[in-house]
Design an enzyme around this catalytic site. Structure first.
Site, mmCIF file in Angstrom:
data_model
loop_
_atom_site.group_PDB
_atom_site.id
_atom_site.type_symbol
_atom_site.label_atom_id
_atom_site.label_comp_id
_atom_site.label_asym_id
_atom_site.label_seq_id
_atom_site.Cartn_x
_atom_site.Cartn_y
_atom_site.Cartn_z
ATOM 1 C CG ASP A 70 -11.621 -6.436 0.827
ATOM 2 O OD1 ASP A 70 -12.622 -5.774 0.511
ATOM 3 O OD2 ASP A 70 -11.098 -6.383 1.948
ATOM 4 N NE ARG A 114 -1.515 -7.874 12.126
ATOM 5 C CZ ARG A 114 -0.797 -7.517 11.061
ATOM 6 N NH1 ARG A 114 -0.689 -8.333 10.034
ATOM 7 N NH2 ARG A 114 -0.195 -6.345 11.026
ATOM 8 C CE LYS A 165 -14.719 3.020 5.254
ATOM 9 N NZ LYS A 165 -14.806 1.725 4.524
#
Length: 269
Positions: free
Chosen positions: A25, A201, A76
């Site tokens: 990203d 996490r 997607k």
């Protein structure tokens, strides 16, 4: 937690590596490829989403593949069945290891679209001698409108399990979903169904947050792959960050008692 280890054909070290997907990203294509160069030998795959794909196009995927790395194309696909089929075929020709599609509309229409996509990809692979990628349905973000049942909120347990069953019935390979849904999907669809999850996490952050879910938690719950982005590419030493994550997964699997895994307070969608 019930330990789940379906990668029996791999050594434990390689299986840990295969389970980690690094999300690219990043805004800059050069930075993303630089990260691929640094991590290609120690992670299983790199996830490419819309932003990087729009900026770099198919050539960006080819650049990653030329570096010997695997790609999860997270676009997607969501359009008319014919357009989804065409997009799926082109993703297959790019050599990605997996890609996802977005269920939509009525149950019958969505299942039909998934079945047609799976069949067309298989046909192209046979006729062109290509590797068949894994095809995943996006479970959490799927459209909730249905002409055959009452509407349900996106991401609710019933809806997630329903989408997972539709995907399995359509012979798709698996789903993308949040960590708190892993056990439910695994129980619904069995051991051979692929589960990819994000939103986990890293250990040092999880220790400060109540009910936080780590990569080790997700793998023990039944996930096949965990997607992690910024904790790796924002780290001063990304390679070290990857090793800390895989070490944490291994410690968690080694030390975990065999008990049922339940995640409370699921992440809102």
């Amino acid at each position: 937690m019930t330990q789940y280890w379906p990668f029996s054909g791999l050594t434990r070290q390689n299986a840990l590596r295969e389970r980690l997907i690094v999300s690219l990203d990043l805004r800059d294509r050069g930075d993303a490829l630089g990260l691929v160069d640094r991590l290609a030998r120690v992670v299983g795959m790199f996830k490419v989403g819309r932003a990087l794909f729009v900026g770099g196009g198919p050539d960006f995927i080819r650049e990653i593949r030329r570096r010997g790395a695997e790609v999860f194309l997270d676009l997607k696909f969501h359009d008319s069945p014919q357009k989804v089929l065409r997009a799926a075929v082109e993703a297959t020709r790019l050599g990605v290891k997996m890609f996802d599609i977005h269920p939509y509309g009525s149950n019958c229409a969505s299942t039909d679209m998934m079945m047609r996509t799976r069949a067309e990809v298989a046909r192209i692979c046979r006729t062109e001698g290509l590797r068949r990628p894994s095809i995943l349905a996006v479970a959490t973000l799927a459209d909730t409108k249905s002409t055959n049942s009452s509407p349900r909120a996106a991401g609710t347990p019933d809806r997630v399990s329903e989408i997972a069953r539709f995907a399995a019935d359509a012979s798709l390979d698996g789903v993308v979903t949040w960590p708190h849904e892993i056990t439910r999907v695994r129980n619904t669809c069995g051991r051979r169904f692929i589960i990819v999850t994000s939103g986990v996490r890293v250990r040092e952050v999880a220790d400060t947050i109540s009910n936080a879910i780590t990569a080790a938690d997700a793998i023990r719950a039944g996930a096949d792959y965990v997607v992690i982005g910024s904790p790796i590419w924002r780290a001063a030493e990304p390679l070290r960050a990857v090793r800390e994550i895989t070490d944490d997964i291994e410690r968690g699997l080694r030390n975990s008692p065999r008990r049922t895994f339940e995640i409370l307070n699921p992440r809102p969608v």
